[in-house]
Write an enzyme that holds these catalytic residues in place. Structure first.
Site, PDB file in Angstrom:
ATOM      1  N   HIS A  23       3.224  -1.806  20.765  1.00  0.00           N
ATOM      2  CA  HIS A  23       3.189  -3.254  20.975  1.00  0.00           C
ATOM      3  C   HIS A  23       4.525  -3.790  21.500  1.00  0.00           C
ATOM      4  CE1 HIS A  23      -0.745  -4.646  19.435  1.00  0.00           C
ATOM      5  NE2 HIS A  23      -0.706  -3.548  18.698  1.00  0.00           N
ATOM      6  N   GLU A  58      -8.786   3.056  16.046  1.00  0.00           N
ATOM      7  CA  GLU A  58      -8.627   1.604  16.124  1.00  0.00           C
ATOM      8  C   GLU A  58      -9.507   1.076  17.257  1.00  0.00           C
ATOM      9  OE1 GLU A  58      -4.118   1.133  14.303  1.00  0.00           O
ATOM     10  OE2 GLU A  58      -4.560   0.270  16.268  1.00  0.00           O
ATOM     11  N   TYR A 111       0.791  -1.235   0.000  1.00  0.00           N
ATOM     12  CA  TYR A 111       0.000   0.000   0.000  1.00  0.00           C
ATOM     13  C   TYR A 111       0.819   1.278   0.000  1.00  0.00           C
ATOM     14  CZ  TYR A 111      -3.593  -3.365   0.952  1.00  0.00           C
ATOM     15  OH  TYR A 111      -4.428  -4.445   0.861  1.00  0.00           O
ATOM     16  N   HIS A 123      -7.459  -1.708  19.472  1.00  0.00           N
ATOM     17  CA  HIS A 123      -6.161  -1.553  20.147  1.00  0.00           C
ATOM     18  C   HIS A 123      -6.362  -0.926  21.527  1.00  0.00           C
ATOM     19  CE1 HIS A 123      -1.679  -0.689  20.083  1.00  0.00           C
ATOM     20  NE2 HIS A 123      -2.114   0.045  21.106  1.00  0.00           N
ATOM     21  N   ASP A 174      -4.163  -5.969  20.628  1.00  0.00           N
ATOM     22  CA  ASP A 174      -5.331  -5.849  19.770  1.00  0.00           C
ATOM     23  C   ASP A 174      -6.293  -6.954  20.183  1.00  0.00           C
ATOM     24  OD1 ASP A 174      -3.911  -3.908  18.446  1.00  0.00           O
ATOM     25  OD2 ASP A 174      -3.347  -5.200  16.769  1.00  0.00           O
ATOM     26  N   SER A 195       6.288   1.301  17.696  1.00  0.00           N
ATOM     27  CA  SER A 195       5.058   0.579  18.038  1.00  0.00           C
ATOM     28  C   SER A 195       4.938   0.349  19.534  1.00  0.00           C
ATOM     29  CB  SER A 195       5.031  -0.779  17.340  1.00  0.00           C
ATOM     30  OG  SER A 195       3.918  -1.532  17.832  1.00  0.00           O
TER      31      SER A 195
HETATM   32 ZN   LIG Z   1      -2.416  -2.589  17.956  1.00  0.00          ZN
END
Ligand SMILES: [Zn+2]
Length: 251
Positions: free
Chosen positions: A168, A221, A151, A224, A175, A166
């Protein structure tokens, strides 16, 4: 199978071009050995055209590993490649078809809290699971590049973090989703509404709210959530804040 092969080819070319061929191959091997469809592990894009905040790691000081539950990691507050929490544990209620053994982990406190959240949802009649929690720098590198290959980097960066940027990687967030469903399919479900309304009770906040994309740098989101502890989660939710606003760190 054909799509997987094409995805893999594009990915390997992209990663090799970045000089990360070996790490990509290792992660690839790990994913395949765990029976994970790579195109699925990379999760689905189908996403948007929103605020693009381009940053490079060189522009900002890198943070090293810390136990601070309120550590801020975003596009302007990145972490080092070797930032790994030392108390990561596996979350039991995961979607087995997503990610790797590592991404099914969170920091112990957050892992306990997500299990309680999932149990609380079940009591109210909703079936939730964790999709991915902890992501290593190299896994995020793999993920971002797979999005970018399909993309373009600019679009990818509106919903996927560059490695080091991130949250994460801290192990404090995850998530959530409905077992067997795609990531963005979670939007507008009763389950997502339940999470938005109740996650603070378990110490989590919705990290990327719809009306705060200019602050977070990410699209809304619904899936998340970030562990910050009960008190802070309650305050942030009650006052409609982002973690950046709560911490007063908006640069
Ligand atoms: Zn996430």
């Amino acid at each position: 199978m054909k799509l997987k092969t094409i995805t893999l080819f594009i990915l390997m070319v992209a990663l090799t071009a970045c000089g990360r061929g070996r790490e990509a191959a290792q992660i690839e091997q790990q994913l395949v050995s765990e029976g994970v469809e790579v195109s699925q592990a990379a999760e689905e894009p189908e996403v948007p055209q929103l605020p693009v905040m381009e940053t490079s790691l060189e522009d900002y000081p890198l943070q090293t590993a810390t136990d601070d539950v309120l550590v801020l990691v975003n596009k302007t507050h990145p972490v080092t490649r070797d930032y790994v929490a030392d108390d990561l544990v596996t979350v039991e209620h995961c979607d087995p078809s997503v990610g790797t053994a590592d991404t099914k982990k969170m920091r112990k406190t957050a892992a306990d809290a997500i299990e309680q959240l999932i149990a609380g949802a079940a009591q109210d009649g909703y079936t939730l699971c964790m999709r991915t929690g902890y992501r290593s720098y190299d896994y995020q590198d793999y993920l971002f590049n797979s999005y970018a290959a399909s993309y373009g980097e600019a679009e990818a960066n509106t919903y996927s973090a560059r490695p080091g940027q991130s949250e994460h990687q801290t192990g404090w967030c995850c998530d959530v989703g409905i077992p067997g469903w795609g990531l963005t399919a979670f939007d507008d479900t009763p389950e997502a509404a339940w999470v938005a309304e109740n996650c603070w009770k378990y110490g989590f906040i919705l990290r990327y709210p719809a009306n705060k994309t200019d602050i977070t740098g990410y699209i809304y989101e619904s899936w998340h959530i970030r562990y910050v502890g009960l008190e802070v989660a309650e305050y942030i939710t009650e006052n409609g804040l982002t973690l950046e606003e709560y911490l007063g760190i908006l640069d």
